[in-house]
Design a protein around this motif. Structure first.
Motif, PDB file in Angstrom:
ATOM      1  N   MET A   1       0.864  -1.173   0.005  1.00  0.00           N
ATOM      2  CA  MET A   1       0.065   0.004   0.262  1.00  0.00           C
ATOM      3  C   MET A   1       0.957   1.242   0.049  1.00  0.00           C
ATOM      4  SD  MET A   1      -3.009   1.200   2.985  1.00  0.00           S
ATOM      5  CE  MET A   1      -3.664   2.665   2.557  1.00  0.00           C
ATOM      6  N   ILE A   2       0.500   1.946  -0.946  1.00  0.00           N
ATOM      7  CA  ILE A   2       1.529   3.313  -1.111  1.00  0.00           C
ATOM      8  C   ILE A   2       0.523   4.379  -0.167  1.00  0.00           C
ATOM      9  CG2 ILE A   2       2.398   5.083  -2.461  1.00  0.00           C
ATOM     10  CD1 ILE A   2       2.341   2.831  -4.717  1.00  0.00           C
ATOM     11  N   LYS A   3       1.439   5.156   0.640  1.00  0.00           N
ATOM     12  CA  LYS A   3       0.713   6.290   1.329  1.00  0.00           C
ATOM     13  C   LYS A   3       1.300   7.656   0.668  1.00  0.00           C
ATOM     14  CE  LYS A   3       0.532   8.124   5.977  1.00  0.00           C
ATOM     15  NZ  LYS A   3       0.991   8.093   7.536  1.00  0.00           N
ATOM     16  N   LYS A   4       0.318   8.367   0.347  1.00  0.00           N
ATOM     17  CA  LYS A   4       0.521   9.612  -0.046  1.00  0.00           C
ATOM     18  C   LYS A   4       0.824  10.860   0.931  1.00  0.00           C
ATOM     19  CE  LYS A   4      -1.225  13.070  -3.682  1.00  0.00           C
ATOM     20  NZ  LYS A   4      -2.360  13.203  -4.669  1.00  0.00           N
ATOM     21  N   VAL A   5       1.956  11.482   0.619  1.00  0.00           N
ATOM     22  CA  VAL A   5       2.165  12.360   2.021  1.00  0.00           C
ATOM     23  C   VAL A   5       2.435  13.652   1.133  1.00  0.00           C
ATOM     24  CG1 VAL A   5       3.980  13.029   3.651  1.00  0.00           C
ATOM     25  CG2 VAL A   5       3.728  10.641   3.293  1.00  0.00           C
ATOM     26  N   ALA A   6       1.515  14.581   1.750  1.00  0.00           N
ATOM     27  CA  ALA A   6       1.378  15.932   1.201  1.00  0.00           C
ATOM     28  C   ALA A   6       2.380  16.676   1.854  1.00  0.00           C
ATOM     29  CB  ALA A   6       0.177  16.470   1.411  1.00  0.00           C
ATOM     30  N   VAL A   7       3.072  17.903   0.900  1.00  0.00           N
ATOM     31  CA  VAL A   7       4.057  18.730   1.213  1.00  0.00           C
ATOM     32  C   VAL A   7       3.626  19.708   2.128  1.00  0.00           C
ATOM     33  CG1 VAL A   7       6.116  20.225   0.505  1.00  0.00           C
ATOM     34  CG2 VAL A   7       5.543  17.881  -0.413  1.00  0.00           C
ATOM     35  N   LYS A   8       3.908  20.247   3.282  1.00  0.00           N
ATOM     36  CA  LYS A   8       3.263  21.440   3.975  1.00  0.00           C
ATOM     37  C   LYS A   8       3.791  22.524   3.470  1.00  0.00           C
ATOM     38  CE  LYS A   8       3.311  23.062   8.611  1.00  0.00           C
ATOM     39  NZ  LYS A   8       3.441  23.249   9.806  1.00  0.00           N
ATOM     40  N   PRO A   9       2.878  23.414   2.929  1.00  0.00           N
ATOM     41  CA  PRO A   9       3.227  24.589   2.350  1.00  0.00           C
ATOM     42  C   PRO A   9       3.870  25.484   3.311  1.00  0.00           C
ATOM     43  CG  PRO A   9       0.982  24.683   2.484  1.00  0.00           C
ATOM     44  CD  PRO A   9       1.354  23.328   3.172  1.00  0.00           C
ATOM     45  N   LEU A  10       4.924  26.617   2.903  1.00  0.00           N
ATOM     46  CA  LEU A  10       5.320  27.377   3.785  1.00  0.00           C
ATOM     47  C   LEU A  10       4.355  28.579   4.203  1.00  0.00           C
ATOM     48  CD1 LEU A  10       8.744  27.954   2.069  1.00  0.00           C
ATOM     49  CD2 LEU A  10       8.421  26.545   4.250  1.00  0.00           C
ATOM     50  N   SER A  11       4.551  28.878   5.272  1.00  0.00           N
ATOM     51  CA  SER A  11       3.842  30.192   5.875  1.00  0.00           C
ATOM     52  C   SER A  11       4.070  31.399   5.090  1.00  0.00           C
ATOM     53  CB  SER A  11       3.366  30.037   7.232  1.00  0.00           C
ATOM     54  OG  SER A  11       4.677  30.497   7.829  1.00  0.00           O
ATOM     55  N   TRP A  12       3.252  32.336   5.382  1.00  0.00           N
ATOM     56  CA  TRP A  12       3.805  33.907   4.892  1.00  0.00           C
ATOM     57  C   TRP A  12       5.009  34.284   5.734  1.00  0.00           C
ATOM     58  CZ3 TRP A  12       3.771  38.174   7.803  1.00  0.00           C
ATOM     59  CH2 TRP A  12       2.786  38.023   9.195  1.00  0.00           C
TER      60      TRP A  12
END
Length: 208
Positions: A1-12
């Motif tokens: 099973m492949i787990k998709k990991v989202a990249v946390k966007p940088l805050s302002w």
């Protein structure tokens, strides 16, 4: 099973003030002015660990061969076993596993009694990448890498390891380190002196 990991966007705030950049720079500056852990080579030398992958050697027949595997391979290839001589059974698996098979020159000869022995085993170290594939492929634990790392020479001829040289290096290594525990640091006195000069606090190794 492949787990998709989202990249946390940088805050302002991170975008404006380059927070990640300064975090990395802090680690760099923290270590930039520390004293390096080193030795005054060649005047000071540390003993490499037993698992060090240096110059090659042949283990010789001395009663410590891996059994029953060794005897099975000896029977399969009808090898004449001689005490104090190379364990090689001339299976050529080291040559097949090598990314540069031209590195090896291996030949066997037939004795009057019908059995075979290795007669030629040359290794051209000018072609070697020290990957260790040949060592892993050896079924009788004959070919292996030693703690010898000072192998510079003035001629190409000196870079050829013959069967006699491999056996001699093997005898020396077996006498010095065959029964030694497989620890990363062997020379504790040198290690503690080296790390003590740099105020490195490390736990005492087990078994000491």
């Amino acid at each position: 099973m492949i787990k998709k990991v989202a990249v946390k966007p940088l805050s302002w705030i991170e975008r404006i003030f380059f927070i990640d950049f300064f975090k990395g720079l802090r680690i760099t500056l923290k270590n930039a002015f520390r004293r390096t852990i080193t030795t005054h080579y060649p005047y000071e030398k540390l003993t490499p660990p037993k698992r060090f992958r240096g110059y090659f050697a042949h283990k010789v027949v001395d009663g410590t061969e891996p059994q029953p595997a060794f005897q099975e391979w000896v029977s399969r290839y009808n090898i004449q076993v001689e005490y104090g001589k190379s364990r090689c059974v001339v299976c050529l698996r080291c040559k097949r596993a090598c990314p540069v098979p031209q590195l090896f020159e291996i030949e066997g000869k037939k004795l009057p009694n019908g059995k075979r022995v290795v007669s030629v085993f040359n290794m051209n170290m000018l072609l070697c990448t020290y990957c260790g594939f040949c060592v892993d492929a050896c079924p009788v634990d004959c070919l292996y890498q030693t703690d010898i790392h000072e192998n510079a020479s003035y001629t190409r001829k000196d870079a050829i390891l013959t069967l006699e040289i491999l056996e001699q290096i093997g005898r020396d290594w077996q006498m010095r380190r065959e029964r030694e525990p497989d620890r990363i640091w062997i020379d504790d006195e040198q290690r503690m002196k080296l790390w003590g000069e740099n105020n490195v606090k490390l736990p005492k190794p087990e078994g000491v």
